[in-house]
Scaffold this motif. Structure first.
Motif, mmCIF file in Angstrom:
data_model
loop_
_atom_site.group_PDB
_atom_site.id
_atom_site.type_symbol
_atom_site.label_atom_id
_atom_site.label_comp_id
_atom_site.label_asym_id
_atom_site.label_seq_id
_atom_site.Cartn_x
_atom_site.Cartn_y
_atom_site.Cartn_z
ATOM 1 N N VAL A 83 41.644 -5.921 0.750
ATOM 2 C CA VAL A 83 40.656 -5.643 1.859
ATOM 3 C C VAL A 83 39.915 -4.281 1.655
ATOM 4 C CG1 VAL A 83 42.033 -4.706 3.697
ATOM 5 C CG2 VAL A 83 43.368 -6.355 2.348
ATOM 6 N N VAL A 84 38.520 -3.847 2.530
ATOM 7 C CA VAL A 84 37.967 -3.344 2.187
ATOM 8 C C VAL A 84 38.363 -2.339 4.297
ATOM 9 C CG1 VAL A 84 35.622 -2.535 2.610
ATOM 10 C CG2 VAL A 84 36.316 -4.309 1.011
ATOM 11 N N ILE A 85 38.222 -0.982 4.171
ATOM 12 C CA ILE A 85 38.379 -0.650 5.242
ATOM 13 C C ILE A 85 37.562 0.744 5.832
ATOM 14 C CG2 ILE A 85 40.555 0.401 7.156
ATOM 15 C CD1 ILE A 85 42.642 -0.856 5.170
ATOM 16 N N PRO A 86 36.653 0.756 6.259
ATOM 17 C CA PRO A 86 35.244 1.647 6.575
ATOM 18 C C PRO A 86 36.097 2.248 7.911
ATOM 19 C CG PRO A 86 34.710 -0.676 7.841
ATOM 20 C CD PRO A 86 35.638 -1.483 7.052
ATOM 21 N N THR A 87 36.056 3.707 7.846
ATOM 22 C CA THR A 87 36.412 4.961 8.533
ATOM 23 C C THR A 87 35.628 5.583 8.488
ATOM 24 O OG1 THR A 87 37.893 5.773 7.040
ATOM 25 C CG2 THR A 87 38.896 4.087 7.302
ATOM 26 N N ARG A 88 35.770 6.590 9.972
ATOM 27 C CA ARG A 88 35.162 8.052 10.276
ATOM 28 C C ARG A 88 36.139 8.344 11.273
ATOM 29 N NH1 ARG A 88 31.172 9.521 13.637
ATOM 30 N NH2 ARG A 88 30.125 11.088 12.615
ATOM 31 N N ASN A 89 36.731 9.056 10.919
ATOM 32 C CA ASN A 89 36.999 10.155 11.810
ATOM 33 C C ASN A 89 38.960 8.915 12.631
ATOM 34 O OD1 ASN A 89 36.598 12.489 11.549
ATOM 35 N ND2 ASN A 89 35.067 12.172 12.348
ATOM 36 N N GLU A 90 39.364 8.275 11.297
ATOM 37 C CA GLU A 90 40.373 7.404 12.275
ATOM 38 C C GLU A 90 41.998 8.110 11.891
ATOM 39 O OE1 GLU A 90 40.343 4.998 14.250
ATOM 40 O OE2 GLU A 90 37.878 4.357 14.258
ATOM 41 N N ALA A 91 42.226 8.913 11.753
ATOM 42 C CA ALA A 91 43.975 9.424 11.064
ATOM 43 C C ALA A 91 44.762 8.825 11.356
ATOM 44 C CB ALA A 91 43.436 11.241 10.265
ATOM 45 N N LYS A 92 44.522 9.221 12.974
ATOM 46 C CA LYS A 92 45.184 8.989 14.063
ATOM 47 C C LYS A 92 45.871 7.604 14.189
ATOM 48 C CE LYS A 92 44.175 13.263 16.578
ATOM 49 N NZ LYS A 92 44.363 13.394 17.989
ATOM 50 N N ASN A 93 44.410 6.641 13.691
ATOM 51 C CA ASN A 93 45.231 5.154 13.839
ATOM 52 C C ASN A 93 45.950 3.881 12.845
ATOM 53 O OD1 ASN A 93 44.292 4.559 16.536
ATOM 54 N ND2 ASN A 93 41.394 5.001 15.637
ATOM 55 N N LEU A 94 45.704 5.210 11.746
ATOM 56 C CA LEU A 94 46.049 4.051 9.818
ATOM 57 C C LEU A 94 47.301 3.906 10.190
ATOM 58 C CD1 LEU A 94 44.124 6.836 7.873
ATOM 59 C CD2 LEU A 94 43.210 3.677 8.527
ATOM 60 N N LEU A 142 39.176 2.309 0.654
ATOM 61 C CA LEU A 142 38.741 2.688 2.486
ATOM 62 C C LEU A 142 38.051 3.286 1.581
ATOM 63 C CD1 LEU A 142 41.382 4.606 4.276
ATOM 64 C CD2 LEU A 142 38.598 5.860 3.690
ATOM 65 N N VAL A 143 36.801 3.624 2.757
ATOM 66 C CA VAL A 143 35.684 3.818 2.401
ATOM 67 C C VAL A 143 35.244 4.893 3.855
ATOM 68 C CG1 VAL A 143 32.875 3.053 2.664
ATOM 69 C CG2 VAL A 143 34.953 1.534 1.933
ATOM 70 N N ASP A 144 34.876 5.980 3.453
ATOM 71 C CA ASP A 144 35.168 6.850 4.456
ATOM 72 C C ASP A 144 33.586 6.803 4.430
ATOM 73 O OD1 ASP A 144 36.975 8.564 5.748
ATOM 74 O OD2 ASP A 144 35.654 10.419 5.147
ATOM 75 N N GLY A 145 33.653 7.534 5.489
ATOM 76 C CA GLY A 145 32.738 8.180 6.215
ATOM 77 C C GLY A 145 31.716 9.676 6.737
ATOM 78 N N HIS A 146 32.877 10.432 5.506
ATOM 79 C CA HIS A 146 32.594 11.859 6.084
ATOM 80 C C HIS A 146 33.537 12.276 7.284
ATOM 81 C CE1 HIS A 146 29.357 11.337 2.850
ATOM 82 N NE2 HIS A 146 28.750 10.298 3.906
ATOM 83 N N SER A 147 35.072 11.472 7.028
ATOM 84 C CA SER A 147 35.202 12.066 8.443
ATOM 85 C C SER A 147 35.615 13.520 7.887
ATOM 86 C CB SER A 147 37.009 11.595 7.724
ATOM 87 O OG SER A 147 36.552 9.990 8.535
ATOM 88 N N LYS A 195 28.588 1.203 10.194
ATOM 89 C CA LYS A 195 29.304 -0.372 9.063
ATOM 90 C C LYS A 195 28.824 -0.691 8.198
ATOM 91 C CE LYS A 195 33.407 -3.488 10.953
ATOM 92 N NZ LYS A 195 33.708 -3.859 11.766
ATOM 93 N N GLY A 196 27.297 -1.045 8.046
ATOM 94 C CA GLY A 196 26.986 -2.144 6.811
ATOM 95 C C GLY A 196 26.531 -1.555 5.769
ATOM 96 N N ASN A 197 26.738 -0.343 5.790
ATOM 97 C CA ASN A 197 26.387 0.409 4.551
ATOM 98 C C ASN A 197 28.165 0.886 3.878
ATOM 99 O OD1 ASN A 197 26.397 3.372 3.376
ATOM 100 N ND2 ASN A 197 24.606 2.331 3.543
ATOM 101 N N ALA A 198 28.653 0.751 4.461
ATOM 102 C CA ALA A 198 30.449 1.021 4.319
ATOM 103 C C ALA A 198 30.560 0.014 3.991
ATOM 104 C CB ALA A 198 31.312 2.149 5.585
ATOM 105 N N LEU A 199 31.028 -1.920 5.316
ATOM 106 C CA LEU A 199 31.507 -2.457 4.013
ATOM 107 C C LEU A 199 30.399 -2.497 2.301
ATOM 108 C CD1 LEU A 199 31.662 -4.291 7.097
ATOM 109 C CD2 LEU A 199 33.657 -3.366 5.371
#
Length: 260
Positions: free
Chosen positions: A25-36, A52-57, A82-86
């Motif tokens: 399972v691939v999950i791209p994120t950027r500042n999603e701490a409250k949603n995880l 988890l691929v993090d976009g420098h959160s 998102k494309g780059n993260a995936l």
């Protein structure tokens, strides 16, 4: 679970699928701490790996992910979007099946078995649809709904497809599909690019009804007009690009190549 088979073309590649596939399972994120906490605890227990691929959160996304799921694999995104993260996440997968899952709580992790079951029935690519019976959305606006419908009709007319939901990011596919499908975009147009290239590679595509919930915390990075334009540009580019389909591997000859 009802699915709609929309592509019956079979790849010429002979691939023997494992009886008990490992699921990444691939999950791209950027500042999603409250949603995880609304995503990670609800993943099926038999998942092979979660990447988890993090976009420098800057909100503690990584630390929260590790707290909720100590086995999670963390990758720092190489670029932006998102494309780059995936793309980065796909490259890190070691499973047989790859599932794309958003981190904002809008996608239901308990639907993953539906996607896997569709792949196990002989399909290559299972794409979620909010517009099949059993699907729906609490999140999509009227403007986005109309834009998605228009773009879907446009693609269906140009490519001879039957997509009901072009711009939805909940999808699953066999990892070997990436041998013939390249992801080379950075933004939210990645879902459209993936749909079109799976079709152009003659993979068997099925749509799976899926329900999209409201984002729980924070605001989406999606911009209706900017990203709609990027999707439209992707469609036109993919249609105009000469595509080479390898029908038969013929050594020392061009007889096995057919141009669309």
């Amino acid at each position: 679970m009802e699915g709609q088979l929309i592509e019956a073309n079979m790849s010429t590649d002979v691939v023997e699928e494992p009886a008990f596939p490992r699921i990444s399972v691939v999950i791209p994120t950027r500042n999603e701490a409250k949603n995880l906490s609304h995503v990670l605890p609800y993943l099926p227990s038999d998942i092979h790996e979660v990447i988890l691929v993090d976009g420098h959160s800057i909100d503690g996304t990584i630390e929260e992910a590790q707290r909720l799921l100590p086995s999670i694999k963390i990758i720092q995104q190489s670029g932006k979007g998102k494309g780059n993260a995936l793309k980065d996440g796909f490259a890190a997968c070691t499973g047989d099946i790859i599932v794309m899952l958003d981190a904002d709580g809008s996608a239901d992790p308990t639907e993953i078995p539906n996607f896997v079951a569709a792949l196990m029935q002989g399909n290559d690519f299972a794409k979620g649809s909010r517009f099949l019976k059993g699907g729906g959305s609490d999140d999509i606006t009227f403007l986005r709904r109309m834009g998605n419908a228009g773009l879907s009709l446009f693609v269906n007319a140009l490519f001879g497809t039957r997509f009901s939901d072009l711009c939805y990011g909940y999808n699953a596919f066999w990892k070997h599909c990436l041998d013939r499908v390249v992801i080379d975009c950075d933004g939210f147009e990645v879902e459209t690019l993936l749909n079109l290239r799976m079709h152009k590679a003659n993979y068997r595509i099925v749509e799976i009804p899926s329900f999209e919930f409201l984002r729980i915390h924070g605001q989406s990075n999606l911009n209706t007009f900017r990203d709609g334009w990027r999707v439209l540009r992707t469609i036109v580019t993919e249609r105009s690009r000469l595509h080479i389909v390898i029908r038969q591997p013929v050594i020392g000859s061009f007889a096995g190549l057919e141009r669309e």
